[in-house]
Design an enzyme around this catalytic site. Sequence first.
Site, PDB file in Angstrom:
ATOM      1  N   ASP A  82       0.644  -1.284  -0.514  1.00 12.06           N
ATOM      2  CA  ASP A  82      -0.140  -0.266   0.283  1.00 12.06           C
ATOM      3  C   ASP A  82       1.013   1.424  -0.401  1.00 12.06           C
ATOM      4  OD1 ASP A  82      -2.569   1.285   0.782  1.00 12.06           O
ATOM      5  OD2 ASP A  82      -1.645   1.930   1.829  1.00 12.06           O
TER       6      ASP A  82
ATOM      7  N   GLU B 226       1.538  -0.191  -5.180  1.00 12.59           N
ATOM      8  CA  GLU B 226       1.153   0.538  -5.329  1.00 12.59           C
ATOM      9  C   GLU B 226       1.824   1.439  -6.052  1.00 12.59           C
ATOM     10  OE1 GLU B 226      -3.162   3.043  -3.779  1.00 12.59           O
ATOM     11  OE2 GLU B 226      -1.758   2.971  -2.408  1.00 12.59           O
TER      12      GLU B 226
END
Length: 508
Positions: A209, A245
């Site tokens: 993330d 990401e």
Amino acid sequence: MKFVLLLSLIGFCWAQYDPHTSDGRTAIVHLFEWRWVDIAKECERYLAPKGFGGVQVSPPNENVVVHNPSRPWWERYQPISYKICTRSGNEDEFRDMVTRCNNVGVRIYVDAVINHMCGAGNPAGTSSTCGSYLNPNNREFPAVPYSAWDFNDNKCNGEIDNYNDAYQVRNCRLTGLLDLALEKDYVRTKVADYMNHLIDIGVAGFRLDAAKHMWPGDIKAVLDKLHNLNTKWFSQGSRPFIFQEVIDLGGEAIKGSEYFGNGRVTEFKYGAKLGTVIRKWNGEKMSYLKNWGEGWGLVPSDRALVFVDNHDNQRGHGAGGSSILTFWDARMYKMAVGFMLAHPYGFTRVMSSYRWNRNFQNGKDQNDWIGPPNNNGVTKEVTINADTTCGNDWVCEHRWRQIRNMVAFRNVVNGQPFSNWWDNNSNQVAFSRGNRGFIVFNNDDWALSATLQTGLPAGTYCDVISGDKVDGNCTGLRVNVGSDGKAHFSISNSAEDPFIAIHADSKL
């Protein structure tokens, strides 16, 4: 010996790009906000038999409990410890899920939130999913433990306001979230300890993330500390699959290519551009997809993790804007996912969502924060209806016949070339994957009627979009391929699903 050594080095270098799926499985599904007990069941009863390769799970580590608004989905992106303890379940349930999914050949990929802890404004106390104490204002997270030394406040204690400044993007706070000092070995070790705990349990890899908000070298330092995958399910020396990401739509200081050394990156341009084409905005048409992939400015195929929508941009967060297609746009969405799963570019991820009551005001959904279906904050079970769809407001796009059958299509055509392209210079297109599969789309406002070269052996095939091959029969359309490999296709522009797909395993 030199040759063997060279091979082992190459294997090591490439391992982080390999999803380690079993039996040539080619797609994973994000079971967003599902409980571990429901994922374990879904692996056994559905994902394994239908050929899914793995599951991306929501962050499994302890997060802050947010009451205003009430239990939003984004609270899970505000960690307060690395205990495996969330509304998806505890560590025992997590272990059981990983074991049961691996045992049927379905891998687990963890959404790892390692750039930051929770927001600075959260109150001190034990409002957390496992009851651990936190005092964000004093930078106290004793359950790790982290203290003020472990954050980037000395570099930047404000928000990111300029995405053209790479230093700011990586050292300042993303929406107020306390930014960890990942250049410190202590912090790297704590993060690696958490990830190694998950690897030892049996996970196959990680979505990182907010990777754009970390320095590529800091990520590499953490990855270098990681264990090999558990040999109970993976071959010796296997390295965790990594997909980062990185939202790079062009025009910012940070490029996705800076992260290729660590693993794959999430290619957000994929869904944004494909959505624009399927919606026929800006004069785009499907015939332009002939050189889809790198030819459209996307990252190299072997570095790309691709998707039509994700948990962020399906609710207007993240990247992509209004062109993103989601389950709310079911007809166009099925076409987009069908195209993605038929096309050889990238490693594919399918989305599985939950419904919420949208409330648009001035073009923005005021309810974009709403968490998963729940009773007083307790996540609801994923129930299965008689027709195999899901209840309790779980959308389960991965169970839609058109999507599930295209996952199987991708497995069947794996490794086959992109060939026999046809288009009408508008929005009717077709292509084959070698001699193993063929797909044709009609996204025009008029009927398609054409005799096309499928590349497939002669015979009668079952269209896996309108139906299923069951016991040698077909519940949908039948397609007759002649000895010359050609077949006639008719697709009305008003068809529920204006595309047809046939493959080697759908031959009757």
